[in-house]
Design a protein around this motif. Sequence first.
Motif, PDB file in Angstrom:
ATOM      1  N   PHE A  20       6.749   7.565  11.623  1.00  8.29           N
ATOM      2  CA  PHE A  20       6.251   6.518  10.737  1.00  8.29           C
ATOM      3  C   PHE A  20       7.059   6.467   9.448  1.00  8.29           C
ATOM      4  CE2 PHE A  20       3.987  10.230   9.325  1.00  8.29           C
ATOM      5  CZ  PHE A  20       3.650  10.047   7.994  1.00  8.29           C
ATOM      6  N   ALA A  21       7.069   5.278   8.857  1.00  8.91           N
ATOM      7  CA  ALA A  21       7.762   5.026   7.596  1.00  8.91           C
ATOM      8  C   ALA A  21       6.871   4.117   6.766  1.00  8.91           C
ATOM      9  CB  ALA A  21       9.106   4.363   7.855  1.00  8.91           C
ATOM     10  N   THR A  22       7.157   4.028   5.479  1.00  6.11           N
ATOM     11  CA  THR A  22       6.369   3.168   4.596  1.00  6.11           C
ATOM     12  C   THR A  22       7.233   2.032   4.068  1.00  6.11           C
ATOM     13  OG1 THR A  22       6.891   4.516   2.658  1.00  6.11           O
ATOM     14  CG2 THR A  22       4.883   5.059   3.864  1.00  6.11           C
ATOM     15  N   LEU A  23       6.597   0.915   3.838  1.00  6.47           N
ATOM     16  CA  LEU A  23       7.255  -0.245   3.255  1.00  6.47           C
ATOM     17  C   LEU A  23       6.197  -0.980   2.442  1.00  6.47           C
ATOM     18  CD1 LEU A  23       9.975  -1.747   3.242  1.00  6.47           C
ATOM     19  CD2 LEU A  23       9.154  -3.052   5.197  1.00  6.47           C
ATOM     20  N   PHE A  24       6.435  -1.111   1.146  1.00  5.42           N
ATOM     21  CA  PHE A  24       5.416  -1.728   0.300  1.00  5.42           C
ATOM     22  C   PHE A  24       6.047  -2.391  -0.909  1.00  5.42           C
ATOM     23  CE2 PHE A  24       5.730   2.801  -0.647  1.00  5.42           C
ATOM     24  CZ  PHE A  24       6.020   2.801  -2.003  1.00  5.42           C
ATOM     25  N   ASP A  25       5.263  -3.260  -1.540  1.00  2.00           N
ATOM     26  CA  ASP A  25       5.693  -3.905  -2.779  1.00  2.00           C
ATOM     27  C   ASP A  25       5.616  -2.884  -3.895  1.00  2.00           C
ATOM     28  OD1 ASP A  25       6.034  -6.402  -1.622  1.00  2.00           O
ATOM     29  OD2 ASP A  25       3.985  -7.012  -2.014  1.00  2.00           O
ATOM     30  N   SER A  26       6.608  -2.891  -4.722  1.00  2.00           N
ATOM     31  CA  SER A  26       6.614  -2.019  -5.885  1.00  2.00           C
ATOM     32  C   SER A  26       6.586  -2.916  -7.107  1.00  2.00           C
ATOM     33  CB  SER A  26       7.865  -1.144  -5.872  1.00  2.00           C
ATOM     34  OG  SER A  26       7.813  -0.219  -6.912  1.00  2.00           O
ATOM     35  N   SER A  27       5.409  -3.029  -7.717  1.00  2.00           N
ATOM     36  CA  SER A  27       5.234  -4.005  -8.794  1.00  2.00           C
ATOM     37  C   SER A  27       6.050  -3.681 -10.031  1.00  2.00           C
ATOM     38  CB  SER A  27       3.760  -4.126  -9.153  1.00  2.00           C
ATOM     39  OG  SER A  27       3.255  -2.875  -9.581  1.00  2.00           O
ATOM     40  N   ASP A  28       6.553  -2.443 -10.148  1.00  2.00           N
ATOM     41  CA  ASP A  28       7.357  -2.115 -11.318  1.00  2.00           C
ATOM     42  C   ASP A  28       8.851  -2.340 -11.085  1.00  2.00           C
ATOM     43  OD1 ASP A  28       7.386  -0.047  -9.505  1.00  2.00           O
ATOM     44  OD2 ASP A  28       7.520   1.521 -11.018  1.00  2.00           O
ATOM     45  N   HIS A  29       9.228  -2.827  -9.902  1.00  2.00           N
ATOM     46  CA  HIS A  29      10.628  -3.126  -9.600  1.00  2.00           C
ATOM     47  C   HIS A  29      10.748  -4.625  -9.339  1.00  2.00           C
ATOM     48  CE1 HIS A  29      10.658   1.092  -9.310  1.00  2.00           C
ATOM     49  NE2 HIS A  29      11.683   1.230  -8.506  1.00  2.00           N
ATOM     50  N   ALA A  30      11.632  -5.280 -10.061  1.00  2.00           N
ATOM     51  CA  ALA A  30      11.825  -6.720  -9.845  1.00  2.00           C
ATOM     52  C   ALA A  30      12.569  -6.949  -8.533  1.00  2.00           C
ATOM     53  CB  ALA A  30      12.613  -7.304 -11.007  1.00  2.00           C
ATOM     54  N   HIS A  59       0.905  -2.389   3.414  1.00  2.00           N
ATOM     55  CA  HIS A  59      -0.417  -2.654   2.844  1.00  2.00           C
ATOM     56  C   HIS A  59      -0.777  -4.130   3.011  1.00  2.00           C
ATOM     57  CE1 HIS A  59       1.358  -4.460  -0.817  1.00  2.00           C
ATOM     58  NE2 HIS A  59       2.325  -3.600  -0.558  1.00  2.00           N
ATOM     59  N   ALA A  60      -2.054  -4.420   2.857  1.00  2.00           N
ATOM     60  CA  ALA A  60      -2.582  -5.751   3.170  1.00  2.00           C
ATOM     61  C   ALA A  60      -1.930  -6.877   2.372  1.00  2.00           C
ATOM     62  CB  ALA A  60      -4.098  -5.767   2.965  1.00  2.00           C
ATOM     63  N   THR A  61      -1.526  -6.618   1.134  1.00  2.01           N
ATOM     64  CA  THR A  61      -0.953  -7.691   0.314  1.00  2.01           C
ATOM     65  C   THR A  61       0.568  -7.597   0.221  1.00  2.01           C
ATOM     66  OG1 THR A  61      -1.295  -6.404  -1.710  1.00  2.01           O
ATOM     67  CG2 THR A  61      -3.049  -7.967  -1.075  1.00  2.01           C
ATOM     68  N   TYR A  62       1.206  -6.910   1.137  1.00  7.02           N
ATOM     69  CA  TYR A  62       2.674  -6.806   1.137  1.00  7.02           C
ATOM     70  C   TYR A  62       3.280  -8.199   1.274  1.00  7.02           C
ATOM     71  CZ  TYR A  62       7.401  -5.697   2.678  1.00  7.02           C
ATOM     72  OH  TYR A  62       8.764  -5.641   2.812  1.00  7.02           O
ATOM     73  N   ARG A  63       4.170  -8.556   0.336  1.00  3.98           N
ATOM     74  CA  ARG A  63       4.756  -9.899   0.321  1.00  3.98           C
ATOM     75  C   ARG A  63       5.608 -10.192   1.543  1.00  3.98           C
ATOM     76  NH1 ARG A  63       6.905  -9.846  -5.808  1.00  3.98           N
ATOM     77  NH2 ARG A  63       6.919  -7.643  -5.380  1.00  3.98           N
ATOM     78  N   GLY A  64       6.167  -9.162   2.169  1.00  7.95           N
ATOM     79  CA  GLY A  64       7.027  -9.371   3.322  1.00  7.95           C
ATOM     80  C   GLY A  64       6.336  -9.135   4.653  1.00  7.95           C
ATOM     81  N   LEU A  65       5.007  -9.184   4.669  1.00 12.03           N
ATOM     82  CA  LEU A  65       4.258  -8.861   5.883  1.00 12.03           C
ATOM     83  C   LEU A  65       4.630  -9.776   7.053  1.00 12.03           C
ATOM     84  CD1 LEU A  65       2.225  -6.982   7.152  1.00 12.03           C
ATOM     85  CD2 LEU A  65       0.397  -8.434   6.276  1.00 12.03           C
ATOM     86  N   ALA A  66       4.755 -11.067   6.811  1.00 14.98           N
ATOM     87  CA  ALA A  66       5.113 -11.988   7.899  1.00 14.98           C
ATOM     88  C   ALA A  66       6.504 -11.663   8.440  1.00 14.98           C
ATOM     89  CB  ALA A  66       5.050 -13.434   7.416  1.00 14.98           C
TER      90      ALA A  66
END
Length: 177
Positions: A20-30, A59-66
């Motif tokens: 497994f790996a993780t992929l998520f939005d990082s709100s502190d990185h533009a 995560h549920a609100t990941y911008r790149g989910l689609a």
Amino acid sequence: RRRGAPQASSTNSTSNITYFATLFDSSDHAWKSKELISQTARLSLASAPNLGRLTILTHATYRGLAALRDLASPAVGVEVLPDHDVGLVTHPNNWVLRVELFKYQFARRQAPGTRLVYVELDQLFLPGAGTAFAAVFERPFDVAFTFNKEPDRFGSVNTGVILIRAGPRALKLLDEA
């Protein structure tokens, strides 16, 4: 292993590891580009068949989910965790804590004894990688870290690849991390 119990074949032993790996939005990185999944991550996903099957946790609100779901294949699965479970609600800007929460939340959902390998999405997997990881699981351990030959500014522990045997002791270590 019980005395007299048959040993698993190498094919079987490599197929019962959960990567497994993780992929998520990082709100502190533009976001520097409109691309939601980096080229490095795409290369890593392309090498996933050399492991067996890689599950991407997001995560549920990941911008790149689609876009991520479009990349799903027999070798790459996608699992979505609630934002609160991975610190997006309580610690939105703490990248390190978020990664540890992903590991912990995923490991705690597994049956005791499940063999897990966490990999960062900047890793590429050559043919035989799954066999190499399976060989490590022949040894007794709860959590195993890999090491860099030469220490860098962060030390010699490589947190980009971590082997975990799910269970109470591994969860305690992940929880404390």
